[in-house]
Enzyme design. Structure first.
Site, PDB file in Angstrom:
ATOM      1  N   GLU A 179       0.943  -1.275  -0.075  1.00  0.00           N
ATOM      2  CA  GLU A 179      -0.030  -0.134  -0.004  1.00  0.00           C
ATOM      3  C   GLU A 179       0.994   1.215  -0.057  1.00  0.00           C
ATOM      4  OE1 GLU A 179      -3.373  -0.035  -0.437  1.00  0.00           O
ATOM      5  OE2 GLU A 179      -3.679  -1.994   0.297  1.00  0.00           O
ATOM      6  N   HIS A 217      -1.282  -5.929   1.463  1.00  0.00           N
ATOM      7  CA  HIS A 217      -2.484  -6.744   1.307  1.00  0.00           C
ATOM      8  C   HIS A 217      -2.429  -7.728   0.460  1.00  0.00           C
ATOM      9  CE1 HIS A 217      -5.591  -3.437   2.580  1.00  0.00           C
ATOM     10  NE2 HIS A 217      -6.019  -4.652   3.160  1.00  0.00           N
TER      11      HIS A 217
HETATM   12  N1  PCA Z   1      -8.531  -7.115   6.016  1.00  0.00           N
HETATM   13  C1  PCA Z   1      -9.358  -6.113   6.394  1.00  0.00           C
HETATM   14  C2  PCA Z   1      -9.235  -5.977   7.902  1.00  0.00           C
HETATM   15  C3  PCA Z   1      -8.324  -7.272   8.204  1.00  0.00           C
HETATM   16  C4  PCA Z   1      -7.904  -7.637   7.083  1.00  0.00           C
HETATM   17  O1  PCA Z   1      -7.364  -8.691   7.036  1.00  0.00           O
HETATM   18  C5  PCA Z   1      -9.015  -4.700   5.489  1.00  0.00           C
HETATM   19  O2  PCA Z   1      -8.614  -4.773   4.351  1.00  0.00           O
HETATM   20  O3  PCA Z   1      -9.258  -3.611   6.166  1.00  0.00           O
END
Ligand code: PCA
Length: 212
Positions: A80, A167
């Site tokens: 990110e 992510h």
């Molecule tokens: N993904 C969520 C919160 C916890 C996770 O693993 C998110 O992208 O905010």
């Protein structure tokens, strides 16, 4: 040996598992690029997640912090770029809270940039044929909340510590119709991301955007 703090999240939104938790557990205790990885689990709860993160930072005094989370629907591992000062939940967290248009930190800056070499990470992963892309938003749920909390903490109290958020997609067993990534590719990808974060003190100038 210096430490790297690697956090994952517990499952949320009705999911049975969260790949970020599995990765943080699997890499816990191993050595990557001369650093010891300390894996930790964060609750998917506004407020409590940042509290636990700060506790883990105090405990391990890491040189580098990488927080992981699941972004269901994405096809790539996505470092990110930016954390924003907004909590705006589309679903309730694991404690039933659903903040709407609330700052993560009252009167805090609008945003913080990741201090991980996000383009270098994408470049290194792609070179090994692991799908990766820079993401321009971590959303406004608990992941962005933790990312912002992390960067705020580092900016205020740990200026020499670098950190950021990555992510990961669903695991294949979590979905029938959405993009996913096999577990071994996730482990390989996050291991490589950690190595890259240690080796590249400065980011590279390269295209790293999403393919879709
Ligand atoms: N993904 C969520 C919160 C916890 C996770 O693993 C998110 O992208 O905010």
């Amino acid at each position: 040996m210096k430490n790297i703090l690697l956090t994952g999240f517990e499952p949320f939104g009705g999911d049975a598992l969260n790949p970020s938790e599995e990765i943080a557990r699997q890499l816990n205790g191993i050595t990557i690029a001369r650093h010891r990885v300390e894996g930790a689990l964060l609750p998917c709860v506004f407020g409590a997640a940042i509290k636990e993160l700060k506790h883990q930072i105090k405990l391990h005094e890491p040189a580098l912090v990488i927080c992981l989370g699941l972004a269901g629907g994405r096809a790539e591992i996505t470092p990110e770029r930016v954390a924003i000062n907004v909590d705006d939940a589309r679903i309730a967290d694991n404690a039933g809270q659903q903040p709407i248009d609330r700052p993560v930190v009252k009167d805090g800056p609008a945003a913080y940039f990741s201090t991980l070499p996000i383009k270098a990470i994408v470049q290194e992963l792609r070179a090994k044929e692991i799908p990766a892309a820079v993401s321009q938003t971590a959303g406004t749920f608990v992941c962005n909340h933790v990312f912002y909390g992390l960067m705020h903490e580092l900016a205020l109290h740990q200026k020499r510590v670098r950190g950021g958020f990555i992510h990961v997609p669903y695991l294949p067993e979590q979905t029938a119709d959405k993009p996913s990534l096999p577990y071994d590719k996730m482990i390989e990808g996050i291991t490589l991301a950690i190595e890259t974060a240690v080796e590249y003190r400065r980011d590279v100038k390269a295209a790293g955007g999403q393919s879709s």
